[in-house]
Design a protein around this motif. Structure first.
Motif, PDB file in Angstrom:
ATOM      1  N   GLN A  12       0.857  -1.186   0.000  1.00  0.00           N
ATOM      2  CA  GLN A  12       0.000   0.000   0.000  1.00  0.00           C
ATOM      3  C   GLN A  12       0.894   1.236   0.000  1.00  0.00           C
ATOM      4  O   GLN A  12       1.920   1.264   0.677  1.00  0.00           O
ATOM      5  CB  GLN A  12      -0.913   0.006   1.228  1.00  0.00           C
ATOM      6  CG  GLN A  12      -1.871  -1.193   1.270  1.00  0.00           C
ATOM      7  CD  GLN A  12      -2.617  -1.289   2.598  1.00  0.00           C
ATOM      8  OE1 GLN A  12      -2.013  -1.211   3.668  1.00  0.00           O
ATOM      9  NE2 GLN A  12      -3.931  -1.482   2.536  1.00  0.00           N
ATOM     10  N   ALA A  16      -3.367   7.104   2.873  1.00  0.00           N
ATOM     11  CA  ALA A  16      -4.333   6.035   3.130  1.00  0.00           C
ATOM     12  C   ALA A  16      -5.750   6.569   3.036  1.00  0.00           C
ATOM     13  O   ALA A  16      -6.030   7.725   3.332  1.00  0.00           O
ATOM     14  CB  ALA A  16      -4.087   5.439   4.512  1.00  0.00           C
ATOM     15  N   THR A  17      -6.673   5.712   2.615  1.00  0.00           N
ATOM     16  CA  THR A  17      -8.088   6.058   2.509  1.00  0.00           C
ATOM     17  C   THR A  17      -8.899   5.187   3.457  1.00  0.00           C
ATOM     18  O   THR A  17      -8.366   4.284   4.111  1.00  0.00           O
ATOM     19  CB  THR A  17      -8.612   5.840   1.080  1.00  0.00           C
ATOM     20  OG1 THR A  17      -8.731   4.426   0.837  1.00  0.00           O
ATOM     21  CG2 THR A  17      -7.667   6.435   0.049  1.00  0.00           C
ATOM     22  N   ILE A  20      -8.796   1.515   1.445  1.00  0.00           N
ATOM     23  CA  ILE A  20      -7.633   0.841   0.863  1.00  0.00           C
ATOM     24  C   ILE A  20      -7.450  -0.557   1.459  1.00  0.00           C
ATOM     25  O   ILE A  20      -6.978  -1.476   0.785  1.00  0.00           O
ATOM     26  CB  ILE A  20      -6.358   1.696   1.020  1.00  0.00           C
ATOM     27  CG1 ILE A  20      -5.209   1.114   0.187  1.00  0.00           C
ATOM     28  CG2 ILE A  20      -5.969   1.853   2.485  1.00  0.00           C
ATOM     29  CD1 ILE A  20      -3.980   1.996   0.128  1.00  0.00           C
ATOM     30  N   ASN A  21      -7.873  -0.740   2.712  1.00  0.00           N
ATOM     31  CA  ASN A  21      -7.795  -2.079   3.297  1.00  0.00           C
ATOM     32  C   ASN A  21      -8.839  -3.013   2.712  1.00  0.00           C
ATOM     33  O   ASN A  21      -8.662  -4.235   2.721  1.00  0.00           O
ATOM     34  CB  ASN A  21      -7.955  -2.009   4.813  1.00  0.00           C
ATOM     35  CG  ASN A  21      -6.719  -1.467   5.497  1.00  0.00           C
ATOM     36  OD1 ASN A  21      -5.615  -1.593   4.984  1.00  0.00           O
ATOM     37  ND2 ASN A  21      -6.904  -0.845   6.654  1.00  0.00           N
ATOM     38  N   SER A  76      -7.571   3.443   7.280  1.00  0.00           N
ATOM     39  CA  SER A  76      -6.173   3.700   6.966  1.00  0.00           C
ATOM     40  C   SER A  76      -5.530   2.475   6.316  1.00  0.00           C
ATOM     41  O   SER A  76      -6.220   1.637   5.736  1.00  0.00           O
ATOM     42  CB  SER A  76      -5.405   4.156   8.213  1.00  0.00           C
ATOM     43  OG  SER A  76      -4.155   4.691   7.853  1.00  0.00           O
ATOM     44  N   ALA A  77      -4.212   2.389   6.369  1.00  0.00           N
ATOM     45  CA  ALA A  77      -3.481   1.338   5.654  1.00  0.00           C
ATOM     46  C   ALA A  77      -2.911   0.333   6.641  1.00  0.00           C
ATOM     47  O   ALA A  77      -1.970   0.645   7.380  1.00  0.00           O
ATOM     48  CB  ALA A  77      -2.355   1.947   4.820  1.00  0.00           C
ATOM     49  N   MET A  81       2.153   2.722   4.863  1.00  0.00           N
ATOM     50  CA  MET A  81       2.342   3.307   3.542  1.00  0.00           C
ATOM     51  C   MET A  81       3.631   4.113   3.484  1.00  0.00           C
ATOM     52  O   MET A  81       4.300   4.328   4.492  1.00  0.00           O
ATOM     53  CB  MET A  81       1.144   4.201   3.198  1.00  0.00           C
ATOM     54  CG  MET A  81       0.715   5.196   4.287  1.00  0.00           C
ATOM     55  SD  MET A  81       1.798   6.632   4.545  1.00  0.00           S
ATOM     56  CE  MET A  81       1.495   7.576   3.066  1.00  0.00           C
ATOM     57  N   LYS A 139      -6.146   3.818  -6.039  1.00  0.00           N
ATOM     58  CA  LYS A 139      -6.479   4.363  -4.723  1.00  0.00           C
ATOM     59  C   LYS A 139      -6.145   5.839  -4.704  1.00  0.00           C
ATOM     60  O   LYS A 139      -5.015   6.209  -4.926  1.00  0.00           O
ATOM     61  CB  LYS A 139      -5.673   3.632  -3.640  1.00  0.00           C
ATOM     62  CG  LYS A 139      -5.816   4.146  -2.231  1.00  0.00           C
ATOM     63  CD  LYS A 139      -4.950   5.306  -1.766  1.00  0.00           C
ATOM     64  CE  LYS A 139      -3.659   5.564  -2.427  1.00  0.00           C
ATOM     65  NZ  LYS A 139      -3.087   6.920  -2.028  1.00  0.00           N
ATOM     66  N   MET A 301      -9.337   9.223   5.537  1.00  0.00           N
ATOM     67  CA  MET A 301      -9.215   7.822   5.945  1.00  0.00           C
ATOM     68  C   MET A 301     -10.199   7.402   7.027  1.00  0.00           C
ATOM     69  O   MET A 301     -10.224   6.229   7.409  1.00  0.00           O
ATOM     70  CB  MET A 301      -7.782   7.506   6.396  1.00  0.00           C
ATOM     71  CG  MET A 301      -7.272   8.288   7.582  1.00  0.00           C
ATOM     72  SD  MET A 301      -7.927   7.724   9.160  1.00  0.00           S
ATOM     73  CE  MET A 301      -7.579   9.133  10.179  1.00  0.00           C
TER      74      MET A 301
END
Length: 409
Positions: A12, A16-17, A20-21, A76-77, A81, A139, A301
């Motif tokens: 990733q 982060a969004t 994204i997970n 988040s990631a 990231m 993403k 995120m």
């Protein structure tokens, strides 16, 4: 061509969004279905972690439906990231690591810059004669990737800001005697998709936002003050949403006379933004108390307002990436395209485009999505964005302030 047996790795990258997970979970779920895939590795902190051989076993950690669902709904990631541009010697180091761990399938979730990283690794492996199937997973909350209708992450930040703007508008109206002007500075880099999304909870003309300024149009501070004053006179308060890189007539981001406080490895410059500067103008030139909000990373995120549509589409984007890689394709980015269901409504379809079509490029808002005055969006934009946010925005009670009690005394 027979499918090669080997291990798969996922990373990733970038901001982060909320979803994204979900893409990570979808990719793992798909990889688990294929006997060609041995180990399923996660690289910690993107390619920076890969350079240090910081890998975890995703099959062991999230290899059940329950764990994958938990991962899908984690903000988040999960892997961490980075924003890191590989140099030539580091690419050779990564190739050696890929060979060491027999990694044949490489998935990288990110935006424009991450596509560049994935593209370079794909080219390097081809030149070295090492069979590697590299696929990008889209993403970005900025929604600025070309070759696709929208990007995973955008629907969730759009929902967050639509709700936050409505809430802020109610608060600004309640405080109209104290601080009636509110500016909201939002993310989005050089495109206005994020700023525009603030409109998606607006039901009445007097509701916030009253003004929206996107980076696609330059903003004359004098015209801005005129816009604010007109709204204030009409409603007694005003909420304006401003993209973080809105530029003035001279082409410079408003309020950025100083040097950027950060320039990342891809050359992106970070400034303190235009809202503080414009707030000062309102107070000084109009004599009206103003405040500004700058949500920061929480807007991109937070799981609090994640769009169910966005979550599901992000999962499928990850699954498509894994499926394409395991099927023998490489050098591609998954794309989200707009189709129609059997009733003529919105439906997301999935395709691919070459990574070089995504790397280091931006897709900005069409002219038809911004009004002629450059201070709001059009119905075309609203029709485009509403299906992405996953259902209606909460409706709030509004008291009739004009219905004053009368007495016979």
């Amino acid at each position: 061509m027979p499918k090669i047996k080997g291990n798969l790795i996922i990373g990733q990258s970038g901001g982060a969004t909320a979803v994204i997970n979900s893409s990570l979970a979808g990719a793992v779920a798909e990889a688990l279905r294929h006997e060609e895939v041995g180990e399923i590795y996660g690289m910690l902190d993107g390619v920076q972690g890969l350079l240090q051989e910081q890998l975890i076993d995703l099959r062991a950690q999230v290899g059940t439906p329950q764990k994958l669902d938990e991962l899908k709904h984690t903000p988040s990631a999960a892997l961490g990231m980075c924003r890191y541009k590989l140099n030539d010697s580091e690419r050779e180091r990564i190739l050696a690591i890929l060979k060491k761990y027999n990694i044949r399938y490489f998935l990288y979730a990110g935006g424009n810059d991450s596509a560049d990283t994935c593209h370079r690794l794909d080219l390097m492996s081809r030149e070295a004669g090492y069979e590697l199937h590299a696929i990008g997973i889209p993403k970005t909350i900025d929604n600025d990737l070309p070759q696709m209708d929208h990007c995973p992450g955008y629907g969730s930040i759009a929902r967050f800001l639509a709700i936050a703007t409505q809430d802020s508008g109610i608060d600004s109206q309640a405080a109209h005697l104290v601080h009636p002007i509110k500016l909201i500075e939002v993310m989005g880099r050089n495109a206005g998709w994020v700023a525009a999304s603030a409109v998606l909870g607006k039901r009445r003309e007097e509701d916030a936002p009253h003004l929206i300024y996107t980076p696609e149009r330059r903003l004359d501070p004098a015209r801005f003050l005129q816009d604010v004053q007109e709204v204030y006179k009409k409603y007694g308060y005003c909420v304006a949403v401003i993209g973080e890189t809105v530029r003035g007539p001279d082409g410079k981001t408003l309020g950025t006379q100083a040097e950027p406080y950060l320039v990342d490895s891809f050359g992106h410059k970070y400034y303190h933004g235009p809202a503080h500067y414009l707030m000062g103008l309102i107070i000084k030139e109009l004599g009206i108390t103003a405040r500004y909000d700058k949500p920061g990373t929480i807007q991109r995120m937070s799981m609090l307002c994640a769009s169910p549509v966005d979550l599901d589409e992000a999962w499928e984007a990850g699954a498509v990436a894994a499926r394409r890689a395991i099927g023998g394709e490489t050098g591609l980015m998954v794309t989200l395209l707009r189709g129609q269901d059997e009733n003529g409504g919105y439906k997301c379809e999935y395709g691919v485009t070459a990574l070089e079509n995504i790397a280091n490029t931006e897709h900005k808002m069409p002219v038809s999505y911004i009004n002629a005055a450059g201070n709001f969006v059009t119905q075309d934009f609203i029709d485009y964005a509403l299906p992405l946010i996953g259902g209606p925005i909460p409706a709030y009670l509004k008291l009739d302030r004009a219905a004053l009690v009368k007495t016979s005394l």
